[in-house]
Motif scaffolding. Structure first.
Motif: not given
Length: 155
Positions: A96-109
């Motif tokens: 489930s964690l692999k499904q988070i796109p890296d770019e989206e994760y970084q942008n959210t942070f």
């Protein structure tokens, strides 16, 4: 042994319980305890819910991960802890964690951290940094991300 008429009724209630919000096995087991059924009856209902696709741990983990990132702005550390508390397997957590796109994760942070940093009125730079880091670490963001962002924002 409970009343045999009760079993289909309990099953219907649990179908509804699982249909209006995604549930994990632990949620359903806790709900079943309130009906005072035998262990065999509880297992029978759980098996039937799985067979009818009302209960699916993989689907639960995926939806939980995405919704907590979007709605509560949680990082992967917090999401992993919360899924473990619900007795989700390590394999499903990692999937489930692999499904988070890296770019989206970084942008959210970046959005969350910059917005929060701007709201801090603390004059003392050390205290401001501590409040900033503590907040993001509680939300489950990785410490290396948090500390590098703190340094960047202080400059």
């Amino acid at each position: 042994m409970s009343d045999p008429v009760l079993l289909p009724e309990v099953h219907k209630k649990l179908e509804y319980y699982c249909s209006y919000q995604e549930r994990c096995h632990q949620d359903v087991e806790q709900k079943l305890y309130s009906f005072q059924l035998t262990a065999d009856e509880r297992n029978e209902i759980i098996v039937k819910l799985i067979a009818d696709n009302y209960l699916n741990e993989e689907r639960f983990a995926s939806l939980f991960t995405i919704s907590k990132l979007h709605q509560k702005k949680w990082g992967k550390v917090r999401i992993k802890i919360e899924l473990k508390a619900r007795k989700i397997s390590d394999y499903l957590i990692n999937q489930s964690l692999k499904q988070i796109p890296d770019e989206e994760y970084q942008n959210t942070f970046d959005t969350l951290s910059e917005k929060y940093y701007d709201t801090l009125l603390e004059k003392n730079a050390f205290k401001k940094r501590k409040k900033f880091c503590d907040y993001l670490l509680r939300k489950g963001w990785e410490s290396d991300l948090v500390y590098s962002k703190a340094k960047k924002l202080e400059q």
